[in-house]
Scaffold this active site. Structure first.
Site, PDB file in Angstrom:
ATOM      1  N   HIS A 140      20.739   0.453  10.076  1.00  8.07           N
ATOM      2  CA  HIS A 140      21.075  -0.230   8.806  1.00  8.07           C
ATOM      3  C   HIS A 140      19.895  -1.069   8.307  1.00  8.07           C
ATOM      4  O   HIS A 140      20.094  -2.063   7.602  1.00  8.07           O
ATOM      5  CB  HIS A 140      22.310  -1.122   8.948  1.00  8.07           C
ATOM      6  CG  HIS A 140      23.463  -0.460   9.642  1.00  8.07           C
ATOM      7  ND1 HIS A 140      24.426   0.255   8.974  1.00  8.07           N
ATOM      8  CD2 HIS A 140      23.766  -0.355  10.964  1.00  8.07           C
ATOM      9  CE1 HIS A 140      25.302   0.738   9.846  1.00  8.07           C
ATOM     10  NE2 HIS A 140      24.924   0.393  11.061  1.00  8.07           N
ATOM     11  N   SER A 254      -5.197  -1.289  -7.590  1.00  9.27           N
ATOM     12  CA  SER A 254      -4.522  -1.497  -8.874  1.00  9.27           C
ATOM     13  C   SER A 254      -5.579  -1.619  -9.962  1.00  9.27           C
ATOM     14  O   SER A 254      -6.638  -2.195  -9.746  1.00  9.27           O
ATOM     15  CB  SER A 254      -3.681  -2.774  -8.809  1.00  9.27           C
ATOM     16  OG  SER A 254      -3.456  -3.282 -10.119  1.00  9.27           O
ATOM     17  N   LYS A 260      -4.751  -5.754  -4.865  1.00  8.60           N
ATOM     18  CA  LYS A 260      -3.737  -4.819  -4.361  1.00  8.60           C
ATOM     19  C   LYS A 260      -4.305  -3.675  -3.537  1.00  8.60           C
ATOM     20  O   LYS A 260      -5.384  -3.165  -3.803  1.00  8.60           O
ATOM     21  CB  LYS A 260      -2.960  -4.189  -5.540  1.00  8.60           C
ATOM     22  CG  LYS A 260      -2.052  -5.114  -6.307  1.00  8.60           C
ATOM     23  CD  LYS A 260      -0.891  -5.672  -5.489  1.00  8.60           C
ATOM     24  CE  LYS A 260       0.105  -4.640  -5.025  1.00  8.60           C
ATOM     25  NZ  LYS A 260       0.875  -4.077  -6.129  1.00  8.60           N
ATOM     26  N   GLU A 267       4.079   7.346  -1.275  1.00  5.54           N
ATOM     27  CA  GLU A 267       5.047   7.349  -2.387  1.00  5.54           C
ATOM     28  C   GLU A 267       5.066   8.703  -3.078  1.00  5.54           C
ATOM     29  O   GLU A 267       6.132   9.202  -3.456  1.00  5.54           O
ATOM     30  CB  GLU A 267       4.684   6.258  -3.403  1.00  5.54           C
ATOM     31  CG  GLU A 267       4.968   4.860  -2.889  1.00  5.54           C
ATOM     32  CD  GLU A 267       4.370   3.770  -3.788  1.00  5.54           C
ATOM     33  OE1 GLU A 267       4.729   2.617  -3.595  1.00  5.54           O
ATOM     34  OE2 GLU A 267       3.541   4.094  -4.660  1.00  5.54           O
TER      35      GLU A 267
END
Ligand code: ARG
Length: 408
Positions: A140, A254, A260, A267
């Site tokens: 979980h 970024s 970043k 992804e």
């Protein structure tokens, strides 16, 4: 010019022509292979002489794709010149395209298997390095019981092992040749059968695309796994988890925020899983209402398979680089499983060994945890990796990949 222009007097409207043309350049080398097999059958039947076969064997392997024909089958016949005018005896584009596409899918399966093995071996290297490094195991997405990095990475390797089996299955499904089926009902020329396994039913031979569906399913399942790895790596590389840092060669920045470092690679693997699933659903929808035997709808089978092959190749290669360079933060991993409460199950099991019924033990330990008086039991060996511990589990997995899977 089409192969069938003798039948339709006036030329096709340009709009119709554009619409009909196949986007099948990638199929050409496989059509060449299948056509060589067919040419030898014609030779055996005495329908090509030795010089004509030699001509075909010389020209075909050199053929290069050029746009402008209805499909690669047309291109191939027209580039063959005089022999081309004979080569289509006893076959149709319907068994021809199925033969070429089967070879394509079988090749795409071996390519996927090799790339999966590379990624698995990289994971095994990483699992060996950190076989005994503790980390929290989750259910979980809540910390549950400590495991080891080796054990966690071996779970990913297990998924890849099943993927390998799915690609092997798809390759086996693609193997039998449809040559001889002709347009749908064979040919009165009664050519000798092609070498190797052949399909039994001529209607099925030209209409079946299950092998392509099996391939797309193997790709979709593989991408579902890559997506799950990706999701975990997204989490592990957040400042919140900070279990790992992305290697610079597999991280993105970024355009606006100078600080970043983003996990775009994983992804995109996660995103492409959606596309991979869509390709399978799309081809299933294409075939589901088709009457026997061949229908031009089937031309839609190739673009999704070509795209799936490309995504599979690129994603596996990029993820291999990322896994290879991933830097684990062992301190953060250890701190994340330092809370003694993660050994609450061990404590309950220690009471069971003393004769306490499990439910009573569970309640007693839960009371201690709630009251803040829980004390971890003496460290028990982690049972999860199996006999011999994490190192033995990695070694066993490596032996499987070096043995059985190397043969694939
Ligand atoms: N380009 C076609 C395809 O991909 C080849 C078969 C065409 N056959 C036909 N009967 N029109 O399916």
């Amino acid at each position: 010019m089409t192969l069938w222009s003798a039948r339709v007097g006036t030329g096709l409207a340009p709009e119709v022509w554009e619409f009909l043309r196949a986007d099948d350049a990638e199929l050409l080398p496989y059509d060449v292979q299948a056509t060589l097999v067919h040419a030898r059958r014609l030779r055996e039947a005495g329908l090509l002489d030795a010089d004509e076969l030699a001509d075909a064997e010389r020209v075909l392997p050199e053929l290069e794709y050029e746009p402008g024909e209805e499909d690669v089958h047309t291109l191939l016949e027209r580039r063959l010149g005089e022999v081309g005018r004979k080569i289509h005896a006893g076959r149709s584009r319907n068994d021809q395209v199925a033969a070429a596409f089967r070879l394509y899918v079988a090749d795409a399966c071996s390519e996927a298997a090799a790339a999966i093995a590379e990624l698995a071996r990289t994971l095994l290297d990483r699992a060996e390095e950190d076989a005994e490094t503790p980390m929290p195991g989750y259910t979980h997405l809540q910390r549950a019981q400590p495991v080891t990095v080796g054990h966690h990475l071996l779970a990913w390797v297990e998924m890849l092992e099943r993927d390998l089996a799915r690609f092997a299955f798809a390759a086996a499904q693609a193997e039998p040749s449809p040559l001889g089926a002709g347009a749908l009902a064979g040919s009165t020329l009664l050519l000798p059968p092609p070498p190797g396994p052949t399909l039994r039913n001529s209607l099925d031979a030209v209409a079946d695309r299950d092998f392509a569906l099996d391939y797309l399913y193997a790709c979709a399942a593989l991408f579902a796994h890559l997506s799950r790895f990706g999701e975990e790596l997204v989490l592990w590389t957040t400042s919140e988890f900070a279990f790992a840092r992305l290697p610079e060669e597999a991280a993105t920045g970024s355009s606006m925020m100078p600080q970043k470092l983003n996990p775009d690679v994983v992804e995109l693997a996660r995103g492409k899983a959606g596309t991979a699933i869509g390709r399978l659903a799309g081809l299933l929808a294409t075939v589901k209402g088709l009457p026997l035997a061949y229908n031009r709808d089937l031309q839609e089978d190739k673009p999704p398979v070509f795209a799936a092959r490309r995504d599979t190749r690129l994603a596996l290669a990029a993820l291999r680089v990322l896994v290879d360079g991933l830097e684990l933060d062992r301190g953060r991993l250890a701190a994340a499983c330092a809370d003694p409460a993660q050994l609450a199950t061990d404590a309950a099991e220690a009471l069971v060994r003393e004769g306490v019924p499990f439910r009573d033990a569970h309640e007693r330990v839960a009371d201690d945890v709630r009251a803040g008086t829980f004390v971890a039991p003496a460290a028990a060996p982690r049972p999860a990796p199996g006999p011999g511990g994490a190192r033995a589990a990695v070694a066993a997995a490596r032996a499987r990949w070096d043995g059985v899977h190397a043969a694939r």
